[in-house]
Write a protein that holds these residues in place. Sequence first.
Motif, mmCIF file in Angstrom:
data_model
loop_
_atom_site.group_PDB
_atom_site.id
_atom_site.type_symbol
_atom_site.label_atom_id
_atom_site.label_comp_id
_atom_site.label_asym_id
_atom_site.label_seq_id
_atom_site.Cartn_x
_atom_site.Cartn_y
_atom_site.Cartn_z
ATOM 1 N N ALA A 73 38.401 24.657 45.163
ATOM 2 C CA ALA A 73 37.186 24.649 46.020
ATOM 3 C C ALA A 73 36.117 25.748 45.346
ATOM 4 C CB ALA A 73 37.549 25.319 47.242
ATOM 5 N N SER A 74 36.543 26.743 44.708
ATOM 6 C CA SER A 74 35.485 27.682 44.311
ATOM 7 C C SER A 74 34.698 26.993 42.908
ATOM 8 C CB SER A 74 36.128 28.899 43.601
ATOM 9 O OG SER A 74 36.947 28.471 42.308
ATOM 10 N N GLY A 75 35.259 25.910 42.303
ATOM 11 C CA GLY A 75 34.496 25.214 41.413
ATOM 12 C C GLY A 75 34.716 26.032 40.041
ATOM 13 N N LEU A 76 35.427 27.049 39.986
ATOM 14 C CA LEU A 76 35.634 27.881 38.464
ATOM 15 C C LEU A 76 35.951 26.822 37.330
ATOM 16 C CD1 LEU A 76 35.867 30.552 37.175
ATOM 17 C CD2 LEU A 76 38.232 30.519 37.643
ATOM 18 N N CYS A 107 28.383 23.825 38.612
ATOM 19 C CA CYS A 107 28.570 25.110 37.512
ATOM 20 C C CYS A 107 28.487 26.405 38.181
ATOM 21 C CB CYS A 107 27.749 24.813 36.445
ATOM 22 S SG CYS A 107 28.166 25.575 35.134
ATOM 23 N N PRO A 108 29.350 26.672 39.118
ATOM 24 C CA PRO A 108 29.083 27.907 39.799
ATOM 25 C C PRO A 108 29.715 29.206 38.861
ATOM 26 C CG PRO A 108 31.237 26.910 40.642
ATOM 27 C CD PRO A 108 30.639 26.092 39.529
ATOM 28 N N GLY A 109 29.220 30.384 39.313
ATOM 29 C CA GLY A 109 29.471 31.764 38.764
ATOM 30 C C GLY A 109 28.687 32.078 37.932
ATOM 31 N N THR A 110 29.002 33.087 36.822
ATOM 32 C CA THR A 110 28.314 33.692 35.623
ATOM 33 C C THR A 110 28.893 33.384 34.484
ATOM 34 O OG1 THR A 110 29.822 35.697 36.117
ATOM 35 C CG2 THR A 110 27.924 35.589 37.183
ATOM 36 N N LYS A 111 28.233 33.807 33.527
ATOM 37 C CA LYS A 111 28.714 33.798 32.140
ATOM 38 C C LYS A 111 28.463 34.753 31.457
ATOM 39 C CE LYS A 111 30.764 31.680 28.712
ATOM 40 N NZ LYS A 111 31.255 32.800 28.121
ATOM 41 N N ILE A 112 29.563 35.234 30.588
ATOM 42 C CA ILE A 112 28.941 36.332 29.710
ATOM 43 C C ILE A 112 28.695 35.871 28.170
ATOM 44 C CG2 ILE A 112 29.926 38.516 28.875
ATOM 45 C CD1 ILE A 112 32.187 38.854 30.826
ATOM 46 N N PHE A 113 27.486 36.530 27.999
ATOM 47 C CA PHE A 113 27.119 35.852 26.529
ATOM 48 C C PHE A 113 26.920 37.039 25.779
ATOM 49 C CE2 PHE A 113 25.766 31.686 27.379
ATOM 50 C CZ PHE A 113 25.570 31.404 28.612
ATOM 51 N N PRO A 160 35.849 31.324 48.123
ATOM 52 C CA PRO A 160 35.211 30.370 47.320
ATOM 53 C C PRO A 160 33.850 30.045 47.581
ATOM 54 C CG PRO A 160 36.699 29.194 48.751
ATOM 55 C CD PRO A 160 37.104 31.035 49.042
ATOM 56 N N GLN A 161 33.264 30.182 48.887
ATOM 57 C CA GLN A 161 32.037 29.834 49.089
ATOM 58 C C GLN A 161 31.135 30.881 48.331
ATOM 59 O OE1 GLN A 161 34.464 29.489 51.404
ATOM 60 N NE2 GLN A 161 33.979 27.221 51.260
ATOM 61 N N TRP A 162 31.584 32.119 48.241
ATOM 62 C CA TRP A 162 30.647 33.341 47.721
ATOM 63 C C TRP A 162 30.457 32.973 46.225
ATOM 64 C CZ3 TRP A 162 32.933 36.078 43.608
ATOM 65 C CH2 TRP A 162 32.085 36.981 43.137
ATOM 66 N N PHE A 163 31.388 32.246 45.554
ATOM 67 C CA PHE A 163 31.510 32.030 44.259
ATOM 68 C C PHE A 163 30.556 30.846 43.939
ATOM 69 C CE2 PHE A 163 32.985 32.784 39.972
ATOM 70 C CZ PHE A 163 32.928 31.361 39.379
ATOM 71 N N ASN A 164 30.857 30.010 44.716
ATOM 72 C CA ASN A 164 30.087 28.669 44.831
ATOM 73 C C ASN A 164 28.533 28.958 44.820
ATOM 74 O OD1 ASN A 164 30.365 25.808 44.692
ATOM 75 N ND2 ASN A 164 32.241 26.157 45.936
#
Lengths: 574, 643
Positions: free
Chosen positions: B198-201, B385-391, B374-378
């Motif tokens: 559900a979080s979409g990770l 494409c939820p969440g963050t990405k580290i570059f 999961p809603q928070w993450f979504n």
Amino acid sequence: MGIRLEVNGRAIEAVKGETVLTALNRNGMHVPTICNLKDLSPSGACRMCVVEVKGLETLVPACSFPIEEPMTILTHSPRVLRARKTNVELLLSNHPDDCLYCERSGSCELQSLSEDLNIRERRIPGKKSPHKMDKSSPAIVRDPAKCILCGRCVRICEEIMSTSCLDFAHRGNELCISTTLSKPLNFSNCTSCGQCLISCPTGALIEHVQFPELDAHIHEPEKIVVAQFTPAVAVSVAEQLGYKPGTNLSGIITAVLRRYGFDHVLETSFGAEMMMMEQVEIYKKRAAEGNGLLLMTSSCPSWVQFVEQSYPELIPILSTLKSPQQILGALIKEWYPKQPGNENKEIVSVVITSCTAAKTEARRVEMSKSGIPVIDLVLTTRELARLIKLSGLDLDRLEPEQPDAPFYSPGSAGKLCGVAGGEIEATVRTLYSNLTGRELPPAKLHRFRIHKSFREMVIEVGDREVIMGTVSGLSNAVALLKEIKNGKRKVDLLEVMACPDGCVNGGGQPLPVDEKVLRNRSKAVYDLDNGSKLHTAHQSPSIQKIYNEVLGEPGGEKSQELLFTTFKKREVLL
Amino acid sequence: MLPDKEFILKLARSAPTELSPEDQERSDLLKKVSLLRPLVMVNCSTSGVVAGAKQTWEAIENYVSDRSIDIDLAETGSIGLSSEEPVVSVQLPGRTRLFFSKVTADRVPNMLDDLFHHVVPDQKLIGQLRQSGHEPWSDLPYLDEIPFFALQNRIVMGDCGIIDPFSMGEYIVGGGYKAFLQTIRSLTISEVCDLVVASGLRGRSGGGFATGLKWKAAFNTPSDQKYLICNAEESDPGAFMDRNLMEGNPFLLLEGISIAAYAIGSNRAYIYIRSEYKDAIRKIKNAILQLRESGLLGDNIMDSGYNLQISLRKGPGAFVCGEETALIASLEGKRGMPSSKPPYPSTSGYLGRPTVVNNVETLSNLPAIIRNGPQWFNGIGPEGCPGTKIFSISGRVRISGLVEVPMGTTFNTIVNEIAGGVETGRELKALHVGGPAGCMVPAEMMDVPVSFESLKSNELVMGSGGILVMDDKTCVVNTVKYFMDYVDKQSCGKCIPCREGTRRMAEILRSIIRKSTDEEGHTTLELFKGVMQLESLAEVMKDTSLCGLGQNAPNPVLSSLKYFRHEYEEHIFDRKCNSNTCTELRSWFIDVDMCTGCSICAKRCPTEAIIGTARHPYFIVQQKCIGCGICYEVCKFTAVYYK
């Protein structure tokens, strides 16, 4: 559960879970493969069998892609052909441009792939990896420059032969096939069985060709050159000479060899029949003293070396006899010097066999007399084919000839040794007669002739039961011996052949080899036996004559001197 | 009074919402919310050590022991400002924590002199940490205000560089292990999987596969034993986000692994880490030990009935072992060579059992997802494409380091607004994103939002998140050659297209940046043929290779050919490198006004390309010159120059 596939527009049935390649082959559709080995799990390394599947982004390897649902497949679309062609071109860009001089020219899989894919230019230039040849082994020569890294030799040596003397080393474009610590092959635990050689698609593994050395001997008046050839050779060399596979050419070979310049031509089957006579005496002695697994044959040089290196505790169960070719070799070097006119002549003894291990065997200390090898040269079936072609003789115009007396046995007992199970079948005929005084009808043992790597049969010999068995392929032998040790199986008299299916599948046989070819060769050997009028060693007049005139009794002092040998534990780099 | 360890476990077990005053005070001390003495933290992780953090540490130790000052000196991770290391942070009791950059050993005495007198040194101050209940320093920027941090959303990396990675107490008291204990106590395995679905990770190693679905595949395969493997074999050149997470907050990763292992029904997890990451290894080993001793790992964790063992395994150093099937083969003790998929590891992996291989960053996201739902993450990032990405950003950019942004942020924001863009006087040419498996993003595509779908629709990939910034003086062909050389060395060699293909492509690229007469004797015509081969070889490699390494190795070549074909053509036809990087393509000349005819250059020239008579100006014969530049180095009269 059936799944429908559409392949190149045609509907075929497949079984859920099987690979695409299996389904294609069963329906008569073929894609090229290099690294795929029948009966072993797919590797997926060479990417030659790639096919296009509708809906999938990249091409998939047919050998390892399981069928789970209906698919639409194209096996020869332009995209697939381009991929296969580029693959082979990439291989060629790192391959010596050596075709004309290569031993495998004409039977090389890389050569046929290039032809099938219509590769007619050197499209990809570049540096070739440097490699050194390994000529250390008397039997097998490694040329890593020609290796295309398919991995077949590695898997055969590990999974079929339980030897594992070859494996991948390093990474990327330094990847190569190597031995432990990159030492020469003769340091390793290689038993020279040659199965790697016959699985090799290119000329990276070839036998140590000794055929040119014949020139030094063959036309010398001071030398008497004696040849012997094995039954497996007789039924197999036909494949390289344009005859139907399985044609028995023994009489023609004898004729050719005489015209080529050999002074005497013999058949190794005589030595095999001597071996059976002696084997029976050994078995009887052991049976009187103990029970369980009493005797394992020692006729296969690769198996013997395998035991010495990896299972030395089993040496007491091995027979104490030499192999048929060494037995006949010993008789040759004993008898011919004593013949009138041969006083100052050198006897040169040549064996023509399907076995590469025989080349290593001929160099064993135990197989030499006063420091000189009893057998001087060992040639493979492939080398014989070259010899025959070089002779220029028209085989169709030759009449079959018989080998020289006194070492000629007209019976078929010795010839059965060409297939796995044949040696023990023929030995048991003599054992039966020896213990009961009656002859065993050969048809009684025909049940034994099923195509399985391990077979056993219980024979009533007089008042006792003898369990005879045969196993071929060293991994199968190892597994069987474990079962015997754990009490799960009982065998009294065991024949072990290193090469799966026996000598007809030896390392020196014509290439390429497949199941159909092997079956033809085996059938030819069985046909020889079925069509023969004399089925045993002990009833052969020439065998009886040798014992009466030269050796005395089987197991006697002269036999011990000439036909017996010893085995010992050998330390090797595993 | 309970010893620290018992106290921490008491908090973990009961997870109270309100604490008694004594407990609150104790908890504040552990969280470094309140201090008994000044706290000095030095980034002694890899990025700090290479900049001199060990010497800085010694200097601080010497300073305080000489003056008998009582402080807490602690290690920490990196806050992500790699080009500003060594970073030292100082928190005086009651005041907010201050962060300083480039604190080499020589700067320590003056800096500490000022600070212990409550004077803020004004050079190389990064900012102050926003901490409630602490007296802020006036007129100093907060960290979250400066552009580098303001535009980030550091839900995963947040505590790196702030907390002590050796302190389990600090982690737990700060809210750690709440998610894990809540999971094993009150959620069934299938509920955890559903939650993560559900979080979409999605996987953060580049594949972008839905993590929850991967777990479900393993969960649905019956087996006596299942395995969870954390893929810490981060060998992309230019990628160091996993390293930073492991060095900065190892307990976060371990909590994430524990949650994931529970979710697939496994009680055995492995961390496969590259042996070169020595600092991460020692921190993870320490963390596992502490967790075991406290009962948060092992049998019947906190009376929940759940058993879990996590073991660390060091990879012997191969990029290809980052591919999951090769990783599994390596774990099994075999050669690290990939195998065909299907069957996928989730159905048949390590020792033939269902195995889930997850990336470090993916796993580190889990505790926050469980805690916040999961809603928070979504809600972070675009839909799908939820969440963050580290570059990890490096190259010709003002600030190199690690940046965590919500998915959907544009490259423009990441490189120009956060990392400061290219230096003055230079222009941005392109970004190379994703390392050896990555692609080139030309300057005109900087506004593409970074998410799996939007990148795919633009025929780009994000890979594991390494960004190499290229300016107008960076040669595209040379950069692509660098990555191709890397893949050439790292290819495992199993399949023909990758093994032979990478070698040939690397050879072609090398011949392009070299003078036309090298040992291979490639003339311009052959080079032209070479470029045509490059494309067709690249396409076959993509189509036919066994694993991701070979399938993606041609990406840099194909994407750079798409946008920078002219640079290739200049190298091949004009034999010029306009970025002046390919030294062999430089044309060297002798200035007749400066040359005294000393003839030293002619004597040293390896190809005898310089001719002339003594005391007269010498001349370089272009056809014989291989561009080595020795003449330039030996000339005492600066008469040699290149164009």
